[in-house]
Design a protein around this motif. Structure first.
Motif, mmCIF file in Angstrom:
data_model
loop_
_atom_site.group_PDB
_atom_site.id
_atom_site.type_symbol
_atom_site.label_atom_id
_atom_site.label_comp_id
_atom_site.label_asym_id
_atom_site.label_seq_id
_atom_site.Cartn_x
_atom_site.Cartn_y
_atom_site.Cartn_z
ATOM 1 N N ILE A 5 13.371 -18.768 27.350
ATOM 2 C CA ILE A 5 13.783 -19.190 28.691
ATOM 3 C C ILE A 5 14.457 -20.551 28.577
ATOM 4 O O ILE A 5 13.901 -21.465 27.970
ATOM 5 C CB ILE A 5 12.530 -19.281 29.584
ATOM 6 N N ARG A 6 15.645 -20.662 29.170
ATOM 7 C CA ARG A 6 16.420 -21.900 29.017
ATOM 8 C C ARG A 6 16.836 -22.533 30.333
ATOM 9 O O ARG A 6 17.536 -23.533 30.340
ATOM 10 C CB ARG A 6 17.669 -21.631 28.167
ATOM 11 N N GLY A 7 16.473 -21.929 31.467
ATOM 12 C CA GLY A 7 16.914 -22.502 32.747
ATOM 13 C C GLY A 7 16.038 -22.041 33.887
ATOM 14 O O GLY A 7 15.206 -21.134 33.731
ATOM 15 N N PRO A 8 16.235 -22.644 35.070
ATOM 16 C CA PRO A 8 15.373 -22.339 36.225
ATOM 17 C C PRO A 8 15.417 -20.872 36.636
ATOM 18 O O PRO A 8 14.402 -20.312 37.041
ATOM 19 C CB PRO A 8 15.932 -23.236 37.339
ATOM 20 N N ALA A 9 16.574 -20.223 36.504
ATOM 21 C CA ALA A 9 16.665 -18.826 36.957
ATOM 22 C C ALA A 9 15.770 -17.933 36.093
ATOM 23 O O ALA A 9 15.017 -17.095 36.608
ATOM 24 C CB ALA A 9 18.113 -18.359 36.904
ATOM 25 N N GLU A 10 15.824 -18.128 34.762
ATOM 26 C CA GLU A 10 14.964 -17.326 33.869
ATOM 27 C C GLU A 10 13.497 -17.687 34.082
ATOM 28 O O GLU A 10 12.620 -16.824 34.066
ATOM 29 C CB GLU A 10 15.346 -17.577 32.416
ATOM 30 N N LEU A 11 13.253 -18.992 34.290
ATOM 31 C CA LEU A 11 11.871 -19.437 34.495
ATOM 32 C C LEU A 11 11.267 -18.786 35.741
ATOM 33 O O LEU A 11 10.071 -18.467 35.781
ATOM 34 C CB LEU A 11 11.846 -20.966 34.626
ATOM 35 N N ALA A 12 12.130 -18.542 36.738
ATOM 36 C CA ALA A 12 11.663 -17.973 38.007
ATOM 37 C C ALA A 12 11.136 -16.542 37.843
ATOM 38 O O ALA A 12 10.470 -16.014 38.736
ATOM 39 C CB ALA A 12 12.790 -18.006 39.031
ATOM 40 N N GLN A 13 11.399 -15.922 36.703
ATOM 41 C CA GLN A 13 10.811 -14.596 36.449
ATOM 42 C C GLN A 13 9.320 -14.705 36.125
ATOM 43 O O GLN A 13 8.601 -13.706 36.137
ATOM 44 C CB GLN A 13 11.532 -13.910 35.292
ATOM 45 N N PHE A 14 8.864 -15.928 35.801
ATOM 46 C CA PHE A 14 7.464 -16.114 35.409
ATOM 47 C C PHE A 14 6.678 -16.953 36.414
ATOM 48 O O PHE A 14 5.510 -16.704 36.663
ATOM 49 C CB PHE A 14 7.388 -16.799 34.033
ATOM 50 N N ILE A 15 7.331 -17.988 36.935
ATOM 51 C CA ILE A 15 6.653 -18.876 37.879
ATOM 52 C C ILE A 15 7.596 -19.164 39.048
ATOM 53 O O ILE A 15 8.790 -18.875 38.969
ATOM 54 C CB ILE A 15 6.234 -20.224 37.226
ATOM 55 N N ARG A 16 7.038 -19.755 40.082
ATOM 56 C CA ARG A 16 7.884 -20.194 41.187
ATOM 57 C C ARG A 16 8.132 -21.703 40.979
ATOM 58 O O ARG A 16 7.285 -22.526 41.360
ATOM 59 C CB ARG A 16 7.137 -19.963 42.503
ATOM 60 N N PRO A 17 9.271 -22.064 40.326
ATOM 61 C CA PRO A 17 9.491 -23.491 40.051
ATOM 62 C C PRO A 17 9.578 -24.292 41.351
ATOM 63 O O PRO A 17 10.199 -23.829 42.318
ATOM 64 C CB PRO A 17 10.826 -23.537 39.309
ATOM 65 N N THR A 18 8.954 -25.441 41.362
ATOM 66 C CA THR A 18 9.086 -26.319 42.527
ATOM 67 C C THR A 18 10.481 -26.944 42.503
ATOM 68 O O THR A 18 11.161 -26.946 41.465
ATOM 69 C CB THR A 18 8.040 -27.440 42.479
ATOM 70 N N ASP A 19 10.889 -27.506 43.641
ATOM 71 C CA ASP A 19 12.189 -28.199 43.673
ATOM 72 C C ASP A 19 12.220 -29.303 42.630
ATOM 73 O O ASP A 19 13.229 -29.528 41.956
ATOM 74 C CB ASP A 19 12.418 -28.833 45.059
ATOM 75 N N GLU A 20 11.091 -29.986 42.516
ATOM 76 C CA GLU A 20 11.021 -31.108 41.579
ATOM 77 C C GLU A 20 11.213 -30.609 40.151
ATOM 78 O O GLU A 20 11.952 -31.205 39.366
ATOM 79 C CB GLU A 20 9.660 -31.805 41.728
ATOM 80 N N GLU A 21 10.579 -29.511 39.798
ATOM 81 C CA GLU A 21 10.734 -28.962 38.438
ATOM 82 C C GLU A 21 12.188 -28.546 38.198
ATOM 83 O O GLU A 21 12.751 -28.838 37.127
ATOM 84 C CB GLU A 21 9.792 -27.772 38.241
ATOM 85 N N ALA A 22 12.801 -27.888 39.170
ATOM 86 C CA ALA A 22 14.191 -27.444 38.987
ATOM 87 C C ALA A 22 15.123 -28.641 38.829
ATOM 88 O O ALA A 22 16.017 -28.647 37.967
ATOM 89 C CB ALA A 22 14.620 -26.580 40.180
ATOM 90 N N ARG A 23 14.893 -29.688 39.632
ATOM 91 C CA ARG A 23 15.752 -30.882 39.522
ATOM 92 C C ARG A 23 15.526 -31.559 38.173
ATOM 93 O O ARG A 23 16.457 -32.063 37.544
ATOM 94 C CB ARG A 23 15.456 -31.851 40.671
ATOM 95 N N ALA A 24 14.269 -31.570 37.711
ATOM 96 C CA ALA A 24 13.965 -32.221 36.431
ATOM 97 C C ALA A 24 14.616 -31.467 35.268
ATOM 98 O O ALA A 24 15.114 -32.081 34.319
ATOM 99 C CB ALA A 24 12.449 -32.311 36.236
ATOM 100 N N ILE A 25 14.635 -30.141 35.323
ATOM 101 C CA ILE A 25 15.273 -29.357 34.248
ATOM 102 C C ILE A 25 16.741 -29.758 34.135
ATOM 103 O O ILE A 25 17.258 -30.000 33.040
ATOM 104 C CB ILE A 25 15.126 -27.840 34.520
ATOM 105 N N ALA A 26 17.406 -29.887 35.295
ATOM 106 C CA ALA A 26 18.827 -30.274 35.275
ATOM 107 C C ALA A 26 18.984 -31.720 34.822
ATOM 108 O O ALA A 26 19.816 -32.031 33.955
ATOM 109 C CB ALA A 26 19.425 -30.074 36.669
ATOM 110 N N ALA A 27 18.148 -32.609 35.354
ATOM 111 C CA ALA A 27 18.311 -34.040 35.069
ATOM 112 C C ALA A 27 18.025 -34.366 33.601
ATOM 113 O O ALA A 27 18.567 -35.326 33.058
ATOM 114 C CB ALA A 27 17.386 -34.850 35.980
#
Ligand code: SF4
Length: 344
Positions: A5-27
């Motif tokens: 898994i390399r990004g929020p979209a793939e991660l969303a198949q396993f967990i519900r990423p919070t906004d903070e987690e999604a922003r942190a992955i990008a940042a």
């Protein structure tokens, strides 16, 4: 490995990423990349951002707010006689054979190099390191680490271990690997059969929380121990992951049930982007003091601080001092004992 898994979209198949987690992955994508195996992602609580598995690998914005963290707190670059060899002690080295792991732990001591192409070891560079070991007769113990040596194919790993075995003064080869935790299916009967041809091989792995002690991980450790490879565990003391007595006790007792020896627990380093993981040493001392007397002695790992000068054991001071011919000590439950112990 190919399905990581390399990004929020793939991660969303396993967990519900919070906004903070999604922003942190990008940042943080440029600073310390985010990769997780599907297996490890399957251990995460899909709803709870405080899940101890999730916290270890999903980026947080807190990584951007660490005023004191350093890129290389152990000054490993200064202790490196050739590329990717770290020598702190006279007789042993850490040999960082690659820059790849199955996933990237957010608190990784080598985050300056893991996943970074600059630190890749080509065959010729591995050979230069082997030549240095051959020319340095004091080296009796070689730790293959990285990155993770089990990311190598069996063939490449065997080439490397065989080359080390051909050096007469190398007595012990150790593997430092987190794959029994993050990709346990990498440990196959074929791998173990190959490794046991090169004994003595020792292996340390890296479980941090009881949720990681799955049947798959237990099977991996069982295959290794049945091949005669002593398996130890090195954890990192991490705030919000394993910094309470009940969790640490469950982890250590679970490891012992899997015939894995709890070996070290490291104090988290002053490493960039990890302030939110650090626990004051005094709290760590109290935690390990609380385990003493409440579980088997060999289930209690040594709590240590790694420094550029080597590891420093962090022990609660049970020895309180001397009164004439006696020494005064504190038992695990706080009672005082005086032992006759003349100096001459
Ligand atoms: S597995 Fe070990 S080397 Fe790899 S990222 Fe995690 S802590 Fe770092």
């Amino acid at each position: 490995m190919q399905q990581r898994i390399r990004g929020p979209a793939e991660l969303a198949q396993f967990i519900r990423p919070t906004d903070e987690e999604a922003r942190a992955i990008a940042a943080l994508s440029e600073r310390f990349r985010f990769v997780i195996t599907p297996y490890y992602a399957s251990l995460m609580d899909p709803e709870d951002p405080e899940c101890p598995v999730r916290k270890q690998v999903v980026p947080r914005l807190a990584e951007l707010a660490d005023p004191v963290g350093l890129a290389d707190p152990l000054d490993e670059v200064a202790h490196s006689p050739v590329k990717n060899v770290v020598r702190v002690y006279r007789d042993r080295i850490a040999f960082c054979v690659n820059n790849e792991c199955a996933l990237y732990c957010r608190y990784c001591l080598r985050k300056r190099m893991v996943g970074d192409e600059e630190w890749t070891m080509k065959r010729a560079e591995l050979q230069i390191a082997l030549d240095w070991i051959r020319a340095t007769p004091e080296i009796r113990d070689v730790l293959l680490t990285g990155g993770d040596p089990l990311v190598f194919s069996d063939e490449r790993l065997e080439w490397l271990i065989r080359a080390l075995r051909e050096i007469p003064h190398v007595e012990i080869v150790r593997l430092g690997t987190r794959l029994p935790v993050t990709l346990p299916m990498r440990v196959t009967p074929q791998l173990c059969e190959m490794l046991q041809r090169y004994h003595p091989i020792w292996l340390n792995t890296h479980f941090n929380h009881p949720k990681e002690l799955t049947p798959e991980a237990a099977r991996a450790c069982d295959l290794l121990t049945r091949a005669g490879i002593p398996v130890g565990n090195q954890s990192v003391l991490l705030a919000g992951v394993n910094d309470d007595v009940a969790t640490m006790k469950a982890l250590c007792e679970g490891l012992v049930r899997m015939r894995v020896r709890p070996y070290y627990v490291y104090q988290a380093q002053l490493l960039e982007g990890t302030a939110h993981f650090r626990v004051p040493i005094e709290r760590g001392l109290e935690l390990f003091r609380a385990l003493r007397g409440r579980t088997s002695g060999f289930a209690i790992p040594q709590y240590v601080l790694d420094t550029p000068y080597g590891k420093v054991p962090l022990d609660y001071p049970f020895l309180k001092g001397r009164e004439g011919d006696t020494v005064v000590m504190e038992s695990f439950d706080g009672r005082i004992w005086r032992e006759l112990n003349p100096l001459d």
